[in-house]
Design a protein around this motif. Structure first.
Motif, PDB file in Angstrom:
ATOM      1  N   LEU A   1       0.838  -1.204   0.000  1.00 20.48           N
ATOM      2  CA  LEU A   1       0.000   0.000   0.000  1.00 20.48           C
ATOM      3  C   LEU A   1       0.870   1.250   0.000  1.00 20.48           C
ATOM      4  O   LEU A   1       0.644   2.193  -0.783  1.00 20.48           O
ATOM      5  CB  LEU A   1      -0.934   0.014   1.222  1.00 20.48           C
ATOM      6  N   ILE A   2       1.888   1.235   0.874  1.00 13.85           N
ATOM      7  CA  ILE A   2       2.782   2.399   0.967  1.00 13.85           C
ATOM      8  C   ILE A   2       3.494   2.631  -0.368  1.00 13.85           C
ATOM      9  O   ILE A   2       3.601   3.768  -0.839  1.00 13.85           O
ATOM     10  CB  ILE A   2       3.795   2.225   2.132  1.00 13.85           C
ATOM     11  N   MET A   3       3.920   1.531  -1.002  1.00 15.85           N
ATOM     12  CA  MET A   3       4.596   1.671  -2.303  1.00 15.85           C
ATOM     13  C   MET A   3       3.671   2.334  -3.323  1.00 15.85           C
ATOM     14  O   MET A   3       4.081   3.206  -4.098  1.00 15.85           O
ATOM     15  CB  MET A   3       5.054   0.302  -2.817  1.00 15.85           C
ATOM     16  N   SER A   4       2.428   1.906  -3.325  1.00 19.89           N
ATOM     17  CA  SER A   4       1.455   2.475  -4.267  1.00 19.89           C
ATOM     18  C   SER A   4       1.232   3.960  -3.971  1.00 19.89           C
ATOM     19  O   SER A   4       1.228   4.797  -4.891  1.00 19.89           O
ATOM     20  CB  SER A   4       0.140   1.701  -4.153  1.00 19.89           C
ATOM     21  N   LEU A   5       1.070   4.278  -2.672  1.00 14.55           N
ATOM     22  CA  LEU A   5       0.817   5.683  -2.310  1.00 14.55           C
ATOM     23  C   LEU A   5       2.032   6.550  -2.643  1.00 14.55           C
ATOM     24  O   LEU A   5       1.880   7.669  -3.134  1.00 14.55           O
ATOM     25  CB  LEU A   5       0.477   5.792  -0.817  1.00 14.55           C
ATOM     26  N   VAL A   6       3.230   6.027  -2.387  1.00 15.91           N
ATOM     27  CA  VAL A   6       4.450   6.790  -2.675  1.00 15.91           C
ATOM     28  C   VAL A   6       4.552   7.061  -4.181  1.00 15.91           C
ATOM     29  O   VAL A   6       4.897   8.169  -4.606  1.00 15.91           O
ATOM     30  CB  VAL A   6       5.706   6.048  -2.149  1.00 15.91           C
ATOM     31  N   ALA A   7       4.233   6.034  -4.989  1.00 16.61           N
ATOM     32  CA  ALA A   7       4.296   6.222  -6.450  1.00 16.61           C
ATOM     33  C   ALA A   7       3.324   7.317  -6.889  1.00 16.61           C
ATOM     34  O   ALA A   7       3.675   8.207  -7.679  1.00 16.61           O
ATOM     35  CB  ALA A   7       3.976   4.909  -7.149  1.00 16.61           C
ATOM     36  N   ASN A   8       2.108   7.250  -6.374  1.00 14.60           N
ATOM     37  CA  ASN A   8       1.092   8.243  -6.764  1.00 14.60           C
ATOM     38  C   ASN A   8       1.451   9.645  -6.290  1.00 14.60           C
ATOM     39  O   ASN A   8       1.424  10.613  -7.056  1.00 14.60           O
ATOM     40  CB  ASN A   8      -0.273   7.844  -6.193  1.00 14.60           C
ATOM     41  N   ILE A   9       1.780   9.731  -4.997  1.00 14.57           N
ATOM     42  CA  ILE A   9       2.103  11.049  -4.440  1.00 14.57           C
ATOM     43  C   ILE A   9       3.409  11.564  -5.045  1.00 14.57           C
ATOM     44  O   ILE A   9       3.581  12.757  -5.266  1.00 14.57           O
ATOM     45  CB  ILE A   9       2.163  10.995  -2.888  1.00 14.57           C
ATOM     46  N   GLY A  10       4.325  10.619  -5.349  1.00 21.25           N
ATOM     47  CA  GLY A  10       5.600  11.007  -5.961  1.00 21.25           C
ATOM     48  C   GLY A  10       5.384  11.697  -7.304  1.00 21.25           C
ATOM     49  O   GLY A  10       5.977  12.742  -7.582  1.00 21.25           O
ATOM     50  N   ILE A  11       4.528  11.128  -8.116  1.00 20.80           N
ATOM     51  CA  ILE A  11       4.247  11.736  -9.430  1.00 20.80           C
ATOM     52  C   ILE A  11       3.599  13.106  -9.245  1.00 20.80           C
ATOM     53  O   ILE A  11       3.955  14.084  -9.915  1.00 20.80           O
ATOM     54  CB  ILE A  11       3.369  10.787 -10.278  1.00 20.80           C
ATOM     55  N   LEU A  12       2.674  13.160  -8.300  1.00 19.66           N
ATOM     56  CA  LEU A  12       2.015  14.437  -8.004  1.00 19.66           C
ATOM     57  C   LEU A  12       3.058  15.463  -7.539  1.00 19.66           C
ATOM     58  O   LEU A  12       3.043  16.623  -7.962  1.00 19.66           O
ATOM     59  CB  LEU A  12       0.971  14.196  -6.907  1.00 19.66           C
ATOM     60  N   ALA A  13       3.977  14.995  -6.685  1.00 17.82           N
ATOM     61  CA  ALA A  13       5.001  15.893  -6.137  1.00 17.82           C
ATOM     62  C   ALA A  13       5.912  16.435  -7.238  1.00 17.82           C
ATOM     63  O   ALA A  13       6.206  17.636  -7.276  1.00 17.82           O
ATOM     64  CB  ALA A  13       5.832  15.162  -5.076  1.00 17.82           C
ATOM     65  N   VAL A  14       6.328  15.561  -8.137  1.00 16.42           N
ATOM     66  CA  VAL A  14       7.244  15.990  -9.204  1.00 16.42           C
ATOM     67  C   VAL A  14       6.552  16.967 -10.135  1.00 16.42           C
ATOM     68  O   VAL A  14       7.059  18.059 -10.414  1.00 16.42           O
ATOM     69  CB  VAL A  14       7.778  14.763  -9.992  1.00 16.42           C
ATOM     70  N   PHE A  15       5.380  16.583 -10.631  1.00 20.55           N
ATOM     71  CA  PHE A  15       4.731  17.404 -11.653  1.00 20.55           C
ATOM     72  C   PHE A  15       4.052  18.654 -11.093  1.00 20.55           C
ATOM     73  O   PHE A  15       3.932  19.658 -11.774  1.00 20.55           O
ATOM     74  CB  PHE A  15       3.713  16.563 -12.434  1.00 20.55           C
ATOM     75  N   LYS A  16       3.564  18.560  -9.870  1.00 16.21           N
ATOM     76  CA  LYS A  16       2.773  19.676  -9.361  1.00 16.21           C
ATOM     77  C   LYS A  16       3.506  20.536  -8.336  1.00 16.21           C
ATOM     78  O   LYS A  16       3.317  21.745  -8.301  1.00 16.21           O
ATOM     79  CB  LYS A  16       1.474  19.122  -8.756  1.00 16.21           C
ATOM     80  N   TYR A  17       4.334  19.894  -7.498  1.00 23.62           N
ATOM     81  CA  TYR A  17       4.871  20.649  -6.360  1.00 23.62           C
ATOM     82  C   TYR A  17       6.381  20.907  -6.422  1.00 23.62           C
ATOM     83  O   TYR A  17       6.896  21.671  -5.628  1.00 23.62           O
ATOM     84  CB  TYR A  17       4.517  19.927  -5.045  1.00 23.62           C
ATOM     85  N   TYR A  18       7.077  20.255  -7.339  1.00 17.66           N
ATOM     86  CA  TYR A  18       8.537  20.372  -7.366  1.00 17.66           C
ATOM     87  C   TYR A  18       8.983  21.830  -7.501  1.00 17.66           C
ATOM     88  O   TYR A  18       9.768  22.336  -6.693  1.00 17.66           O
ATOM     89  CB  TYR A  18       9.106  19.526  -8.515  1.00 17.66           C
ATOM     90  N   ASN A  19       8.462  22.517  -8.523  1.00 21.40           N
ATOM     91  CA  ASN A  19       8.902  23.904  -8.760  1.00 21.40           C
ATOM     92  C   ASN A  19       8.524  24.826  -7.606  1.00 21.40           C
ATOM     93  O   ASN A  19       9.279  25.727  -7.245  1.00 21.40           O
ATOM     94  CB  ASN A  19       8.305  24.435 -10.061  1.00 21.40           C
TER      95      ASN A  19
END
Lengths: 306, 472
Positions: free
Chosen positions: B76-94
């Motif tokens: 579950l954690i792996m799945s959540l990290v993957a999802n939130i990770g993509i969100l973090a890179v594309f939406k929150y990184y900058n």
């Protein structure tokens, strides 16, 4: 399922028929009211496309509609005159209007008031929508206008041909407003501005518009139009009227280059009232008030008499 | 693809025609391919990001179901990290990088980490949250892991709600992909009525109001307090109509195809208190936060200070979900404060006094609308500086007259708001009276449909304006 599908199609077709009938009825009523408008921007365009037959016609933006008093010109030169200036337009509008008028008759004089933004490149891509919305009500009656819109926005022509109402989108409010006599009145197209928003301390400002870029399609059309006007032996006056907003980059070099091919030159009155008290002659930084326009029209009359 | 485009109308007619012509067992495939096309119209390459999360979550679901204990949690954690990770890179990184630069500059260092020049995939926050709800529900045992990869992909990608919700739950949607949906005229007409209402809200109300709102909010320093107040009030209705229109078109188009999606809005500006507002506004997101963040934090079954903390955290995260900008975080924080005051108000039993009369009910409606509007300033302003400038203009009652823009357009805006309020008032307080679309009299029904379409043609704004929530 088949019977349900059949019922659905039947109901849907019935609804489409009702919509087409209502569209036609309301569209016809609004079209009639639209063509009867005596005031407002659309009435000027309608007049130019359907009725204008004066000896002298003035074209341009809001600066034209507020700066040239046709009655003064008419009285001084003993000719008929009409001001066809309109708010928020660029040269594409004037091109359509002038060439459309020339298809009906040859006026003796044309005054074209040049504005800073007349030939600017439309980076946002909104100009074709503005142009389309201004001329769409005439699509069903004027094949020349229809062709011009088709060149820039063919989809809109199809839409206006399917729905009679579509061409009058967002117009009922202003039609009603003018029918009730609310809003500014014009006299032969001239819309007088009174009072001022300026103080005596307000002087002209020069803006550094370093990103100024011209649209070559518009400048090519300008050249074509001047050629036609010259061919018809119409006296043309290309003018820049007084303003307090100056720009480092202007369309004047391009305009003058084109005009020089025909032995013409822009008459630049932008600094004509530089030494005057601006608050007495200007309504705001780009438009003169009635006092300024009266003085300015006298200058134009002198130029026309030459 | 935008709902308010001829492209979508043609697309939907073609999809529906094929959908009801082919056998039930091929329909999911048609919907999946249609959804891929729908998404790829925006930016084709981003389908790969969506595909990546779909693959991760599909296998995560199966592995969570197969395993027990810590392993289950790990997947579950792996799945959540993957999802939130993509969100973090594309939406929150900058956003994070920019703030890091400000922080480092303040202590005399330079940040050499470059920003990413990438576009935010359309509707990323929506389908990421929908995907996360799947793995969480499988983990909780409320949903069986989906064995058919295509059906799972369709759950995430179902085109009506792919880019702006409603954010669905697997229990509500996945089983519907297995059910056979016949051509039922009543259901189809119901769906089309919702689509029609959605188009009126979007084209006649939201996009019309946007003209005035944009003119004022793009130059806040040039406008008076009264113009800013009017623009803010208009924005409250603009964003409501824009977003609820999308939801209604989504729910309506899904209904035509035979699917029931959850209600996303229930006349939020008739809310009597701030909790009531959040029970009516973006319900699919509010309940997502309730189920997957608020309740796990302890919800309301804790001491009052902790309860208030939980509420505040949820609203801060909600603000950040809407956008990587301080304006959205402040917007979330304001709603957090409002809700905490609401809790305290209720705990001290002050609300007892407000239930008695019609006047107090109307006043509480207006009060809630007022504070929600104040928060919308931060939501709409281009940046915090603009938002503070707007607040200053309002608080100091900056002089000047009311800016009208194009008078006719301003008039249409006011009429659109009044029309909307009347429509919503009837739905709220007299749902069984003044029926037009559901009237038993066929003439009234047809007059209602056709006049609605005439209103759209005559007063709609057809500049292809995007739905505001697409950017989230």
């Amino acid at each position: 399922m088949k019977s349900q599908l059949y019922t659905f199609i039947k109901k849907f077709v019935l609804l489409l028929l009702v919509i087409f009938v209502l569209d036609y009825v309301f569209g016809t009523l609004i079209e009639k009211a639209f063509y009867k408008e005596k005031q407002g921007d659309s009435s000027t365009t309608t007049y130019a496309l359907t009725k204008a037959n004066e000896d002298l016609l003035i074209f341009g933006t809001s600066r034209a509609s507020h700066h040239y008093i046709p009655s003064l010109i008419a009285d001084s030169l003993h000719i008929s005159a009409y001001n066809l200036g309109r708010d928020g337009i660029k040269f594409d509008y004037n091109y359509a209007l002038i060439t459309s008028v020339l298809k009906r008759y040859n006026p003796k004089y044309i005054i074209l008031d040049i504005n800073q933004n007349d030939f600017t490149y439309d980076t946002l891509g909104t100009q074709k929508d503005i142009f389309t919305s201004m001329f769409l009500p005439y699509v069903r009656r004027d094949s020349y206008i229809k062709d011009l819109i088709y060149q820039v926005n063919p989809r809109e022509v199809y839409k206006a041909e399917i729905s009679k109402l579509y061409a009058f989108n967002s117009l009922p409010g202003s039609i009603l407003q003018h029918a009730l006599g609310v809003g500014q009145k014009n006299n032969h197209g001239y819309e007088a501005l009174f009072s001022t928003k300026l103080t005596p301390a307000d002087k002209s400002i020069v803006f550094n518009n370093s990103n100024y870029k011209e649209d070559t399609t518009l400048t090519r059309k300008f050249d074509e139009m001047i050629a036609t006007i010259e061919q018809r032996k119409i006296k043309l006056l290309v003018v820049v009227s007084p303003t307090l907003n100056k720009f480092k980059n202007t369309p004047l070099p391009t305009v003058n280059k084109t005009l020089s091919k025909y032995g013409l030159k822009t008459v630049d009155f932008s600094d004509a009232f530089a030494s005057a008290d601006n608050s007495k002659l200007f309504h705001d930084r780009t438009h003169m008030n009635n006092d300024g326009s009266t003085l300015y029209t006298q200058l134009i009359i002198k130029d026309l008499k030459k | 693809m935008l709902f308010n485009s001829l492209h979508f109308v043609a697309f939907f007619i073609i999809v529906c025609s094929i959908y009801f012509s082919i056998g039930h067992k091929y329909r999911w495939l048609l919907l999946l391919l249609s959804s891929c096309y729908f998404y790829m119209v925006f930016l084709p390459i981003y389908i790969l990001i969506l595909g990546f999360t779909i693959v991760i979550d599909y296998y995560a679901g199966i592995l969570i179901e197969k395993n027990t204990g810590r392993k289950r949690k790990l997947y579950l954690i792996m799945s959540l990290v993957a999802n939130i990770g993509i969100l973090a890179v594309f939406k929150y990184y900058n956003f994070l990088n920019d703030n890091l630069s400000v922080l480092l500059n303040s202590i005399g260092y330079n940040n050499h980490i470059p920003n990413l020049s990438i576009l935010l995939p359309v509707g990323l926050s929506f389908h990421t949250f929908q995907a996360m709800s799947y793995t969480i529900e499988v983990y909780r045992g409320n949903q069986k892991a989906e064995s058919n990869f295509g059906i799972y992909a369709l759950y995430v990608m179902f085109f009506p709600q792919l880019v702006a919700g409603p954010i669905e739950r697997p229990q509500n949607v996945i089983h519907q992909f297995y059910e056979k949906h016949n051509f039922e005229i009543n259901r189809i007409v119901e769906g089309l009525k919702m689509v029609l209402v959605g188009f009126i809200k979007k084209l006649v109300v939201a996009d019309r109001l946007a003209i005035y709102v944009n003119a004022v909010y793009d130059n806040p320093d040039k406008h008076s307090a009264v113009s800013i107040a009017v623009a803010t009030m208009m924005f409250a209705f603009q964003i409501y109509c824009d977003f609820s229109a999308y939801s209604e078109i989504a729910i309506g188009t899904a209904k035509v195809l035979g699917f029931d999606l959850m209600t996303n809005f229930r006349r939020p500006y008739f809310a009597k208190n701030i909790q009531d507002f959040w029970g009516r506004w973006h319900i699919s997101l509010s309940t997502w936060f309730r189920d997957y963040l608020y309740i796990p934090l302890g919800g309301s079954r804790v001491a009052v200070p902790r309860w208030c903390f939980n509420v505040f955290v949820v609203f801060m995260v909600s603000g950040l979900w809407h956008g990587a900008s301080w304006t959205f975080i402040i917007w979330g924080a304001l709603h957090g404060f409002y809700s905490i005051f609401g809790i305290i108000f209720k705990k001290l039993k002050f609300d007892v006094f407000l239930r008695k009369t019609l006047v107090t009910r109307v006043l509480s409606n207006l009060f809630i609308f007022g504070i929600v509007c104040f928060a919308w300033i931060f939501f709409r302003a281009r940046n915090v500086h603009d938002a503070l400038l707007i607040c200053k203009s309002l608080l100091t009652v900056k002089g000047g007259g009311l800016f009208l823009g194009v008078p006719a357009s301003f008039f249409y805006s006011i009429m659109a708001i009044l029309g909307l309020l009347l429509y919503e008032y009837i739905l709220e307080y007299h749902p069984n009276k003044f029926k037009v679309f559901n009237n038993k009299n066929v003439v009234i029904r047809y007059a209602g449909y056709s006049l609605s379409i005439i209103i759209i043609i005559l007063f709609g704004v057809f500049n292809g304006g995007q739905f505001i929530y697409f950017q989230f």
